[in-house]
Design a protein around this motif. Structure first.
Motif, PDB file in Angstrom:
ATOM      1  N   ARG A 204       0.812  -1.218   0.000  1.00 14.84           N
ATOM      2  CA  ARG A 204       0.000   0.000   0.000  1.00 14.84           C
ATOM      3  C   ARG A 204       0.844   1.266   0.000  1.00 14.84           C
ATOM      4  O   ARG A 204       0.328   2.349  -0.301  1.00 14.84           O
ATOM      5  CB  ARG A 204      -0.929   0.019   1.219  1.00 14.84           C
ATOM      6  N   PHE A 209      -2.359   8.180  -4.237  1.00 12.15           N
ATOM      7  CA  PHE A 209      -3.717   8.438  -3.752  1.00 12.15           C
ATOM      8  C   PHE A 209      -4.643   7.241  -3.915  1.00 12.15           C
ATOM      9  O   PHE A 209      -5.761   7.224  -3.382  1.00 12.15           O
ATOM     10  CB  PHE A 209      -4.317   9.675  -4.440  1.00 12.15           C
ATOM     11  N   ASP A 211      -4.495   4.595  -2.496  1.00 12.66           N
ATOM     12  CA  ASP A 211      -4.659   3.926  -1.202  1.00 12.66           C
ATOM     13  C   ASP A 211      -5.851   4.471  -0.427  1.00 12.66           C
ATOM     14  O   ASP A 211      -6.117   4.036   0.683  1.00 12.66           O
ATOM     15  CB  ASP A 211      -3.386   4.088  -0.355  1.00 12.66           C
ATOM     16  N   THR A 215      -7.553   3.070   3.144  1.00 15.92           N
ATOM     17  CA  THR A 215      -7.441   3.944   4.308  1.00 15.92           C
ATOM     18  C   THR A 215      -8.799   4.204   4.945  1.00 15.92           C
ATOM     19  O   THR A 215      -8.952   4.129   6.173  1.00 15.92           O
ATOM     20  CB  THR A 215      -6.797   5.283   3.906  1.00 15.92           C
ATOM     21  N   ARG A 273       2.095   7.047  -0.651  1.00 14.38           N
ATOM     22  CA  ARG A 273       0.752   7.441  -0.199  1.00 14.38           C
ATOM     23  C   ARG A 273       0.839   8.451   0.927  1.00 14.38           C
ATOM     24  O   ARG A 273      -0.103   9.211   1.163  1.00 14.38           O
ATOM     25  CB  ARG A 273      -0.070   6.217   0.213  1.00 14.38           C
ATOM     26  N   TYR A 276       0.152  11.975   0.023  1.00 15.14           N
ATOM     27  CA  TYR A 276      -1.235  12.279  -0.290  1.00 15.14           C
ATOM     28  C   TYR A 276      -2.173  12.066   0.897  1.00 15.14           C
ATOM     29  O   TYR A 276      -3.166  12.791   1.039  1.00 15.14           O
ATOM     30  CB  TYR A 276      -1.725  11.373  -1.436  1.00 15.14           C
TER      31      TYR A 276
END
Length: 288
Positions: A204, A209, A211, A215, A273, A276
């Motif tokens: 991940r 973005f 992910d 999340t 990630r 972001y």
């Protein structure tokens, strides 16, 4: 040609869905307001490489928060300590801090910038007590509620995001500090809430973005939502353009942390990630 068309559609749809999701999260998800917040990091550039979405969101003037950064080393492993201190101050201002004086760097031999050194949690706790709870010994000897100069402390979780021992040390030192605030006072709530940045699996970490779904699912099923005044989980999503977006996070790295921008850093700021998305969890800490 069909696969080219599919890629073209995805290139439009996925960013659009992310931008819409980011707007919903910003407007409707739990947030911190009117708080004195300290971001505890190990090295200059941690604030931009790992915490940029949280710093930018929490430092927005409309939140009423006052965000400061405390860095426990100058990152002097390559002899660039003084340069990196200046870079950190510049990065903090780009990310939205009020002034350069809101960035503090500790440069002590017990906190060396090292991939192989674990910092002593007692030393970290002691430093935090001195900085944020100088009257702690007085409150321990009375029935007065413990007080602190900050309301929220943010740092790495037990995984340290990258597994760096300095990052992980901050987690244990921060927990020791929060526990010390209510030591000997069973049932008392600490005046400082500790939030930690979630470490995600490697699969991940480098999907940018994309992910966002994982999340949000993790937040939905894993974060405690009972106390609205003390959210059990916080999610911050950078926009994809404009001030306070991923482009601002990139600027904090490229423009401020010039000494650190070797080739592989460009891969990190593009794919990670953490540039972001930030998701923080409230740690449940009991007094010692």
């Amino acid at each position: 040609m069909s696969w080219l068309l599919t890629l073209g559609v995805l290139a439009v749809v996925l960013p659009s869905l992310y931008i819409y999701t980011a707007s919903v999260v910003s407007a409707r998800f739990p947030a911190l307001r009117n708080k004195r917040i300290c971001l505890l990091i190990a090295h200059p550039d941690d604030e931009a490489m790992f915490f940029a979405p949280a710093v930018m969101a929490l430092a927005r003037p409309e939140t009423g928060n006052h965000v400061k950064i405390l860095c426990l080393s100058s990152g002097n492993a390559a002899g660039l300590g003084e340069t990196r201190k200046r870079e950190l101050a510049k990065s903090g201002l780009i990310l939205g801090l009020r002034k350069a004086d809101d960035v503090f760097v500790v440069d002590k031999p017990e906190f060396p910038d090292s991939m192989t050194t674990t910092w002593d949690s007692a030393n970290i706790s002691s430093l935090l007590c001195t900085a944020f709870a100088p009257n702690l010994s007085r409150s321990r000897s009375s029935d007065a509620a413990p007080t602190a100069a900050i309301d929220v402390l943010i740092t790495f979780d037990a995984g340290g995001v990258s597994g760096h021992p300095n990052h992980i040390s901050l987690y244990h030192g921060a927990k020791a500090f929060v526990a010390a605030l209510v030591a000997g006072k069973p049932g008392w709530q600490s005046p400082v809430d500790l939030y930690t940045l979630t470490t995600v699996p490697l699969v991940r970490k480098y999907v940018g973005f994309l992910d966002v779904l994982a999340t949000l699912l993790s937040w939905a099923f894993g974060a405690d939502k009972k106390e609205k005044t003390r959210p059990g989980g916080l999610v911050f999503l950078n926009g994809l353009a404009g001030h306070g977006s991923i482009t601002t996070a990139w600027k904090a790295m490229i423009s401020a942390h010039k000494s650190q921008m070797v080739w592989f850093r460009y891969g990190w700021i593009t794919l990670s990630r953490y540039m972001y998305i930030n998701d923080l969890r409230l740690e449940k800490v009991k007094g010692r």
